[in-house]
Design a protein around this motif. Structure first.
Motif, PDB file in Angstrom:
ATOM      1  N   ALA A  47     -60.981  -0.538 -54.586  1.00 49.34           N
ATOM      2  CA  ALA A  47     -60.900  -2.084 -53.988  1.00 49.34           C
ATOM      3  C   ALA A  47     -59.373  -2.764 -55.678  1.00 49.34           C
ATOM      4  O   ALA A  47     -58.682  -3.541 -55.387  1.00 49.34           O
ATOM      5  CB  ALA A  47     -61.514  -3.582 -53.826  1.00 49.34           C
ATOM      6  N   LEU A  48     -60.124  -2.526 -56.644  1.00 52.38           N
ATOM      7  CA  LEU A  48     -59.857  -2.857 -57.883  1.00 52.38           C
ATOM      8  C   LEU A  48     -58.246  -2.399 -58.012  1.00 52.38           C
ATOM      9  O   LEU A  48     -57.386  -3.647 -58.449  1.00 52.38           O
ATOM     10  CB  LEU A  48     -60.314  -2.614 -58.914  1.00 52.38           C
ATOM     11  CG  LEU A  48     -61.984  -3.198 -59.134  1.00 52.38           C
ATOM     12  CD1 LEU A  48     -62.622  -3.205 -60.879  1.00 52.38           C
ATOM     13  CD2 LEU A  48     -61.428  -5.175 -59.123  1.00 52.38           C
ATOM     14  N   GLY A  49     -57.872  -1.131 -57.582  1.00 54.70           N
ATOM     15  CA  GLY A  49     -56.297  -0.701 -57.739  1.00 54.70           C
ATOM     16  C   GLY A  49     -55.843  -1.340 -56.894  1.00 54.70           C
ATOM     17  O   GLY A  49     -54.406  -1.860 -57.014  1.00 54.70           O
ATOM     18  N   ASP A  50     -56.506  -1.386 -55.533  1.00 57.08           N
ATOM     19  CA  ASP A  50     -55.562  -1.704 -54.706  1.00 57.08           C
ATOM     20  C   ASP A  50     -54.764  -3.043 -54.918  1.00 57.08           C
ATOM     21  O   ASP A  50     -53.938  -3.829 -54.349  1.00 57.08           O
ATOM     22  CB  ASP A  50     -56.090  -1.929 -53.256  1.00 57.08           C
ATOM     23  CG  ASP A  50     -56.238  -0.595 -52.903  1.00 57.08           C
ATOM     24  OD1 ASP A  50     -55.831   0.754 -53.451  1.00 57.08           O
ATOM     25  OD2 ASP A  50     -56.759  -0.109 -51.793  1.00 57.08           O
ATOM     26  N   GLY A  51     -56.313  -4.419 -55.217  1.00 63.82           N
ATOM     27  CA  GLY A  51     -56.003  -5.792 -55.249  1.00 63.82           C
ATOM     28  C   GLY A  51     -54.751  -6.122 -56.663  1.00 63.82           C
ATOM     29  O   GLY A  51     -54.150  -7.374 -56.819  1.00 63.82           O
ATOM     30  N   ALA A  52     -55.055  -4.943 -57.910  1.00 65.73           N
ATOM     31  CA  ALA A  52     -54.058  -4.817 -58.991  1.00 65.73           C
ATOM     32  C   ALA A  52     -53.312  -4.814 -57.949  1.00 65.73           C
ATOM     33  O   ALA A  52     -52.163  -5.270 -59.365  1.00 65.73           O
ATOM     34  CB  ALA A  52     -54.303  -3.896 -59.979  1.00 65.73           C
ATOM     35  N   ALA A  53     -52.631  -3.662 -57.572  1.00 65.38           N
ATOM     36  CA  ALA A  53     -51.209  -3.473 -56.679  1.00 65.38           C
ATOM     37  C   ALA A  53     -50.830  -4.340 -56.615  1.00 65.38           C
ATOM     38  O   ALA A  53     -49.922  -4.920 -56.074  1.00 65.38           O
ATOM     39  CB  ALA A  53     -51.386  -2.475 -56.437  1.00 65.38           C
ATOM     40  N   ALA A  58     -46.998  -9.367 -55.825  1.00 65.86           N
ATOM     41  CA  ALA A  58     -46.970 -10.122 -55.311  1.00 65.86           C
ATOM     42  C   ALA A  58     -46.273 -11.502 -56.756  1.00 65.86           C
ATOM     43  O   ALA A  58     -45.041 -12.334 -56.194  1.00 65.86           O
ATOM     44  CB  ALA A  58     -47.828 -10.770 -54.710  1.00 65.86           C
ATOM     45  N   SER A  59     -47.055 -11.013 -57.188  1.00 61.13           N
ATOM     46  CA  SER A  59     -46.402 -12.281 -58.473  1.00 61.13           C
ATOM     47  C   SER A  59     -44.672 -11.550 -58.955  1.00 61.13           C
ATOM     48  O   SER A  59     -44.194 -12.362 -59.443  1.00 61.13           O
ATOM     49  CB  SER A  59     -47.201 -11.447 -59.589  1.00 61.13           C
ATOM     50  OG  SER A  59     -47.065 -10.763 -60.491  1.00 61.13           O
ATOM     51  N   ALA A  60     -43.993 -10.345 -58.679  1.00 63.77           N
ATOM     52  CA  ALA A  60     -42.811  -9.957 -59.017  1.00 63.77           C
ATOM     53  C   ALA A  60     -42.054  -9.876 -57.919  1.00 63.77           C
ATOM     54  O   ALA A  60     -41.348  -9.458 -57.295  1.00 63.77           O
ATOM     55  CB  ALA A  60     -43.306  -8.106 -59.434  1.00 63.77           C
ATOM     56  N   ASP A  61     -42.341 -10.231 -56.431  1.00 62.08           N
ATOM     57  CA  ASP A  61     -41.525 -11.099 -55.408  1.00 62.08           C
ATOM     58  C   ASP A  61     -41.275  -9.327 -55.118  1.00 62.08           C
ATOM     59  O   ASP A  61     -39.840  -9.222 -54.557  1.00 62.08           O
ATOM     60  CB  ASP A  61     -40.775 -11.666 -55.258  1.00 62.08           C
ATOM     61  CG  ASP A  61     -40.918 -13.170 -55.935  1.00 62.08           C
ATOM     62  OD1 ASP A  61     -42.188 -13.356 -54.894  1.00 62.08           O
ATOM     63  OD2 ASP A  61     -40.269 -14.102 -56.463  1.00 62.08           O
ATOM     64  N   GLN A  62     -42.070  -8.316 -55.034  1.00 69.76           N
ATOM     65  CA  GLN A  62     -41.838  -6.914 -54.708  1.00 69.76           C
ATOM     66  C   GLN A  62     -42.654  -6.126 -53.569  1.00 69.76           C
ATOM     67  O   GLN A  62     -43.768  -7.047 -53.034  1.00 69.76           O
ATOM     68  CB  GLN A  62     -41.782  -5.827 -55.367  1.00 69.76           C
ATOM     69  CG  GLN A  62     -41.263  -6.089 -57.046  1.00 69.76           C
ATOM     70  CD  GLN A  62     -39.866  -5.826 -57.102  1.00 69.76           C
ATOM     71  OE1 GLN A  62     -39.368  -5.207 -56.078  1.00 69.76           O
ATOM     72  NE2 GLN A  62     -38.866  -6.532 -57.361  1.00 69.76           N
ATOM     73  N   PRO A  63     -42.439  -5.991 -52.471  1.00 70.50           N
ATOM     74  CA  PRO A  63     -42.934  -5.028 -51.705  1.00 70.50           C
ATOM     75  C   PRO A  63     -44.277  -4.353 -51.632  1.00 70.50           C
ATOM     76  O   PRO A  63     -44.478  -3.988 -52.450  1.00 70.50           O
ATOM     77  CB  PRO A  63     -41.862  -4.620 -50.255  1.00 70.50           C
ATOM     78  CG  PRO A  63     -41.542  -4.408 -51.763  1.00 70.50           C
ATOM     79  CD  PRO A  63     -40.427  -4.882 -53.006  1.00 70.50           C
ATOM     80  N   ILE A  64     -44.982  -4.645 -50.640  1.00 71.03           N
ATOM     81  CA  ILE A  64     -46.571  -3.507 -51.122  1.00 71.03           C
ATOM     82  C   ILE A  64     -46.262  -2.102 -50.951  1.00 71.03           C
ATOM     83  O   ILE A  64     -46.166  -2.035 -50.390  1.00 71.03           O
ATOM     84  CB  ILE A  64     -47.608  -3.921 -50.709  1.00 71.03           C
ATOM     85  CG1 ILE A  64     -47.649  -5.858 -51.094  1.00 71.03           C
ATOM     86  CG2 ILE A  64     -48.808  -3.219 -51.283  1.00 71.03           C
ATOM     87  CD1 ILE A  64     -49.204  -6.378 -50.345  1.00 71.03           C
ATOM     88  N   ALA A  65     -46.136  -1.589 -52.173  1.00 71.93           N
ATOM     89  CA  ALA A  65     -46.283   0.175 -52.227  1.00 71.93           C
ATOM     90  C   ALA A  65     -47.138   0.683 -52.470  1.00 71.93           C
ATOM     91  O   ALA A  65     -47.459   1.672 -52.932  1.00 71.93           O
ATOM     92  CB  ALA A  65     -44.369   0.385 -52.979  1.00 71.93           C
ATOM     93  N   LEU A  66     -48.622   1.185 -51.414  1.00 73.15           N
ATOM     94  CA  LEU A  66     -49.472   1.477 -51.629  1.00 73.15           C
ATOM     95  C   LEU A  66     -49.412   2.608 -49.869  1.00 73.15           C
ATOM     96  O   LEU A  66     -48.608   2.645 -49.187  1.00 73.15           O
ATOM     97  CB  LEU A  66     -50.653   0.578 -51.041  1.00 73.15           C
ATOM     98  CG  LEU A  66     -51.204   0.196 -52.207  1.00 73.15           C
ATOM     99  CD1 LEU A  66     -51.957  -1.603 -51.886  1.00 73.15           C
ATOM    100  CD2 LEU A  66     -51.399   0.347 -53.291  1.00 73.15           C
TER     101      LEU A  66
END
Length: 105
Positions: A47-53, A58-66
């Motif tokens: 949960a913490l790792g996903d939240g951080a990623a 989001a802060s870098a305006d990049q797509p989520i890559a999980l």
């Protein structure tokens, strides 16, 4: 850490053994505890790792890559490692006789 837990709970182990708990009961108690702790720890880590990623993306305006399909495997690996790490302390606790355990108090 589980070895420290076993040593701190020698009185409890001795009392349970004196009241009729078998070595298998004692072993199962500590393996179950290790499995539960690793289950909760693995979930919290994921949960913490996903939240951080997600936050960084989001802060870098990049797509989520999980890789969402590997998360259950990571959780299962955490649980397996926890169980394996709990086997030695659990067997050590199961080998204590009631008098040994109560004398250590």
């Amino acid at each position: 850490m589980m070895i420290v837990t076993v040593m701190e709970r020698r009185g409890e182990i001795g009392l349970r053994r004196a009241l009729g708990a078998t070595p298998g009961n004692i072993r199962m108690q500590f393996v179950t505890e290790a499995a539960l702790l690793s289950t909760l720890g693995g979930f919290a880590g994921i949960a913490l790792g996903d939240g951080a990623a997600i936050g960084v993306a989001a802060s870098a305006d990049q797509p989520i890559a999980l890789d969402w399909t590997s998360l259950p495997l990571a959780w299962a690996a955490a649980i397996l490692v926890g169980i394996l790490a709990g086997l030695y302390p659990a067997s050590r606790a199961a080998r204590l006789t009631p008098t040994e355990a109560l004398r250590g108090e």
